[in-house]
Design an enzyme around this catalytic site. Structure first.
Site, PDB file in Angstrom:
ATOM      1  N   GLY A 113       0.848  -1.191   0.000  1.00 29.26           N
ATOM      2  CA  GLY A 113       0.000   0.000   0.000  1.00 29.26           C
ATOM      3  C   GLY A 113       0.878   1.232   0.000  1.00 29.26           C
ATOM      4  N   GLN A 170       3.018   9.970   0.854  1.00 30.63           N
ATOM      5  CA  GLN A 170       4.279   9.255   1.079  1.00 30.63           C
ATOM      6  C   GLN A 170       5.257   9.449  -0.081  1.00 30.63           C
ATOM      7  OE1 GLN A 170       2.389   5.268   2.212  1.00 30.63           O
ATOM      8  NE2 GLN A 170       4.285   5.287   3.380  1.00 30.63           N
ATOM      9  N   CYS A 194       5.785   0.054   7.394  1.00 27.68           N
ATOM     10  CA  CYS A 194       5.460   1.252   6.623  1.00 27.68           C
ATOM     11  C   CYS A 194       6.686   1.685   5.835  1.00 27.68           C
ATOM     12  CB  CYS A 194       5.028   2.355   7.587  1.00 27.68           C
ATOM     13  SG  CYS A 194       4.609   3.903   6.767  1.00 27.68           S
ATOM     14  N   LEU A 195       6.505   1.988   4.551  1.00 30.72           N
ATOM     15  CA  LEU A 195       7.653   2.394   3.735  1.00 30.72           C
ATOM     16  C   LEU A 195       8.265   3.711   4.233  1.00 30.72           C
ATOM     17  CD1 LEU A 195       6.384   1.497   0.140  1.00 30.72           C
ATOM     18  CD2 LEU A 195       7.882   0.166   1.639  1.00 30.72           C
ATOM     19  N   HIS A 230      -4.575   1.669   7.318  1.00 34.45           N
ATOM     20  CA  HIS A 230      -3.224   2.242   7.451  1.00 34.45           C
ATOM     21  C   HIS A 230      -3.032   3.393   6.449  1.00 34.45           C
ATOM     22  CE1 HIS A 230       1.313   1.553   7.957  1.00 34.45           C
ATOM     23  NE2 HIS A 230       1.246   2.361   6.920  1.00 34.45           N
ATOM     24  N   GLU A 231      -3.437   3.164   5.187  1.00 29.38           N
ATOM     25  CA  GLU A 231      -3.230   4.177   4.141  1.00 29.38           C
ATOM     26  C   GLU A 231      -4.152   5.389   4.329  1.00 29.38           C
ATOM     27  OE1 GLU A 231      -0.611   3.820   2.545  1.00 29.38           O
ATOM     28  OE2 GLU A 231      -0.345   1.698   3.014  1.00 29.38           O
ATOM     29  N   HIS A 256      -2.719   7.610   6.755  1.00 27.40           N
ATOM     30  CA  HIS A 256      -1.683   8.463   6.137  1.00 27.40           C
ATOM     31  C   HIS A 256      -2.307   9.713   5.528  1.00 27.40           C
ATOM     32  CE1 HIS A 256       2.182   6.520   6.428  1.00 27.40           C
ATOM     33  NE2 HIS A 256       1.780   5.399   5.857  1.00 27.40           N
TER      34      HIS A 256
END
Ligand code: ZN
Length: 201
Positions: free
Chosen positions: A46, A51, A103-104, A145-146, A149
């Site tokens: 994701g 991000q 998480c990236l 999660h996204e 963000h």
């Protein structure tokens, strides 16, 4: 195809609530493709637009290649790679589960987070057509999660206070730049670091 650098904790764009998208453009379609390419190149499942430095309400998700330990049910329909525009969670299930997230934007940081197992999401597709979907398991986890963000929330903000305290060290390491993920990044100060596979040798 372009691989975009991933913005790391504690860049300000990640704490800002993103703006809704009002129309689809050719430029935006290309950007969505770049987001998928960036996510796959970084082995993510994701990615939110902020991000990669763009403060717009857009996320891409593809859990089809993930190891999903949580769901052993093979009858589960596979959800195709999906771009969600202006996504909103309209309903959360009462049942919550503890599941490890990464998480990236937070390399080498994984923690178990308690979240509702199922959610109902309203979003627009790349033709700006509105949809409502009910999802559970891994897709619901990644979507929450996204969407966090897009609202300027990191997953560690959902940790219990004890786990959050224990994770401070890891956050400090990311800010200091003591981590070297296998993808290009922009650090908290806006400085870009390009990854090349040759760096590993
Ligand atoms: Zn993330």
């Amino acid at each position: 195809m372009s691989i975009l650098p991933v913005y790391l904790y504690n860049h300000p764009v990640l704490k800002k609530k993103t703006e809704p998208i009002t129309e689809m453009t050719g430029e935006l379609r290309t950007f969505i493709q770049d987001m998928f390419d960036t996510m796959y190149a970084a082995d993510g499942i994701g990615l939110a637009a902020n991000q990669v430095g763009s403060s717009i309400s857009l996320t891409v998700i593809d859990v089809s290649r993930a190891d999903d330990d949580e769901d052993e049910d093979d009858d589960e329909p596979v959800i195709e790679p999906l771009a969600l525009i202006n996504p909103i969670i309209e309903y959360f299930s009462d049942e919550e589960i503890d599941f490890e997230e990464g998480c990236l934007s937070l390399p080498h940081f994984r923690e178990k987070v308690m979240r509702p197992d199922a959610v109902q999401i309203r979003y627009m597709d790349i033709d700006m057509k509105e949809h409502t979907i009910e999802v559970d398991g891994l897709f619901a986890r990644v979507a929450q999660h996204e969407i966090d963000h897009l609202n300027g929330i990191y997953f560690f903000e959902r940790l219990t206070s004890l786990r959050r305290t224990l994770s401070q060290k890891k956050l400090k390491r990311i800010i200091r730049g003591d981590i070297a993920p296998k993808y290009s990044v922009v650090d908290a100060s806006g400085k870009r670091f390009d990854y090349s596979p040759d760096d590993d040798e």
